[in-house]
Design a protein around this motif. Structure first.
Motif, PDB file in Angstrom:
ATOM      1  N   ARG A  88      56.176  24.199  40.406  1.00 16.61           N
ATOM      2  CA  ARG A  88      56.226  23.612  39.065  1.00 16.61           C
ATOM      3  C   ARG A  88      55.114  24.181  38.193  1.00 16.61           C
ATOM      4  NH1 ARG A  88      58.242  18.399  36.862  1.00 16.61           N
ATOM      5  NH2 ARG A  88      59.608  18.514  38.653  1.00 16.61           N
ATOM      6  N   VAL A  89      53.897  24.275  38.744  1.00 17.44           N
ATOM      7  CA  VAL A  89      52.772  24.820  37.974  1.00 17.44           C
ATOM      8  C   VAL A  89      52.951  26.319  37.756  1.00 17.44           C
ATOM      9  CG1 VAL A  89      50.272  25.221  37.943  1.00 17.44           C
ATOM     10  CG2 VAL A  89      51.174  22.984  38.618  1.00 17.44           C
ATOM     11  N   ARG A  90      53.506  27.012  38.721  1.00 16.12           N
ATOM     12  CA  ARG A  90      53.770  28.446  38.528  1.00 16.12           C
ATOM     13  C   ARG A  90      54.693  28.638  37.324  1.00 16.12           C
ATOM     14  NH1 ARG A  90      52.100  32.137  41.359  1.00 16.12           N
ATOM     15  NH2 ARG A  90      51.833  30.971  43.283  1.00 16.12           N
ATOM     16  N   ASP A  91      55.734  27.806  37.230  1.00 19.19           N
ATOM     17  CA  ASP A  91      56.670  27.882  36.103  1.00 19.19           C
ATOM     18  C   ASP A  91      56.007  27.450  34.798  1.00 19.19           C
ATOM     19  OD1 ASP A  91      59.449  27.956  34.863  1.00 19.19           O
ATOM     20  OD2 ASP A  91      58.880  25.848  34.554  1.00 19.19           O
ATOM     21  N   SER A  92      55.338  26.294  34.815  1.00 20.74           N
ATOM     22  CA  SER A  92      54.749  25.784  33.569  1.00 20.74           C
ATOM     23  C   SER A  92      53.636  26.698  33.070  1.00 20.74           C
ATOM     24  CB  SER A  92      54.239  24.350  33.746  1.00 20.74           C
ATOM     25  OG  SER A  92      53.176  24.273  34.673  1.00 20.74           O
ATOM     26  N   SER A  93      52.862  27.260  33.988  1.00 19.26           N
ATOM     27  CA  SER A  93      51.774  28.149  33.570  1.00 19.26           C
ATOM     28  C   SER A  93      52.323  29.430  32.956  1.00 19.26           C
ATOM     29  CB  SER A  93      50.834  28.457  34.739  1.00 19.26           C
ATOM     30  OG  SER A  93      51.475  29.205  35.754  1.00 19.26           O
ATOM     31  N   ALA A  94      53.428  29.929  33.481  1.00 21.71           N
ATOM     32  CA  ALA A  94      54.057  31.120  32.889  1.00 21.71           C
ATOM     33  C   ALA A  94      54.503  30.818  31.464  1.00 21.71           C
ATOM     34  CB  ALA A  94      55.240  31.578  33.737  1.00 21.71           C
ATOM     35  N   ARG A  95      55.043  29.614  31.248  1.00 20.30           N
ATOM     36  CA  ARG A  95      55.473  29.228  29.900  1.00 20.30           C
ATOM     37  C   ARG A  95      54.283  29.034  28.970  1.00 20.30           C
ATOM     38  NH1 ARG A  95      58.297  24.430  29.829  1.00 20.30           N
ATOM     39  NH2 ARG A  95      57.569  23.876  31.899  1.00 20.30           N
ATOM     40  N   VAL A  96      53.175  28.460  29.490  1.00 18.26           N
ATOM     41  CA  VAL A  96      51.966  28.324  28.675  1.00 18.26           C
ATOM     42  C   VAL A  96      51.487  29.703  28.247  1.00 18.26           C
ATOM     43  CG1 VAL A  96      49.508  27.713  28.695  1.00 18.26           C
ATOM     44  CG2 VAL A  96      51.174  26.117  29.631  1.00 18.26           C
ATOM     45  N   CYS A  97      51.385  30.618  29.194  1.00 18.71           N
ATOM     46  CA  CYS A  97      50.899  31.964  28.877  1.00 18.71           C
ATOM     47  C   CYS A  97      51.818  32.671  27.888  1.00 18.71           C
ATOM     48  CB  CYS A  97      50.717  32.783  30.157  1.00 18.71           C
ATOM     49  SG  CYS A  97      49.366  32.154  31.203  1.00 18.71           S
TER      50      CYS A  97
END
Length: 160
Positions: A88-97
């Protein structure tokens, strides 16, 4: 902080989470799962706020205080464990970046910002949104990375 630097801070956090080997937290502190749920929930706030800034919304607010233990526990239960929380964090962090990479000149946009660390108010004022992103990458993520490391029993090596 640019998107590449931010990605680096997330990569360090994600590596720490994937390494595992976490013990129980001290009384009143978060578990490793709750730390990762917090990052995932906060990422959604960052994405929403950054998208509003990019769109030129006349009133934007980032309220980090909206993330409380019951919401974290619900997200932990929904995910079912560290592996899904890391995903979940891998996905959300990619979207943040991604959205940070599109921020451009709007990084100077003042955003009403409210951030607490436990019971302490850290920020409660308008900040340039780029400064809030900088705080996230240079302070917030490293603090939670250190928090994960501290959850390993003394002398225990990561399990991953």
């Amino acid at each position: 902080m640019d998107a590449a630097e931010l990605r680096g801070a997330y990569d360090v956090l994600l590596s720490e989470a994937e390494a595992g080997g976490f013990g129980p937290p001290p009384e009143g502190e978060w578990t490793a799962d709750q730390v990762m749920a917090h990052i995932a929930a906060n990422d959604e706030l960052l994405i929403e706020t950054t998208e509003a800034v990019i769109a030129g919304s006349p009133y934007v607010c980032y309220d980090h205080n909206s993330i409380h233990r019951p919401q974290l526990d619900a997200l932990v239960a929904e995910c079912g464990g560290m592996a899904e929380l890391v995903a979940r964090v891998r996905d959300s962090s990619a979207r943040v970046c991604d959205v940070v990479g599109r921020l451009g000149g709007r990084s100077a946009t003042a955003v009403d910002t409210n951030i607490r660390d436990g019971d302490e108010i850290v920020v409660n004022e308008p900040l340039p949104w780029g400064r809030t992103i900088d705080i996230h990458g240079r302070v917030h993520l490293p603090r939670h990375t250190a928090q994960l490391r501290a959850l390993r029993p003394a002398g225990a090596a990561p399990s991953g």
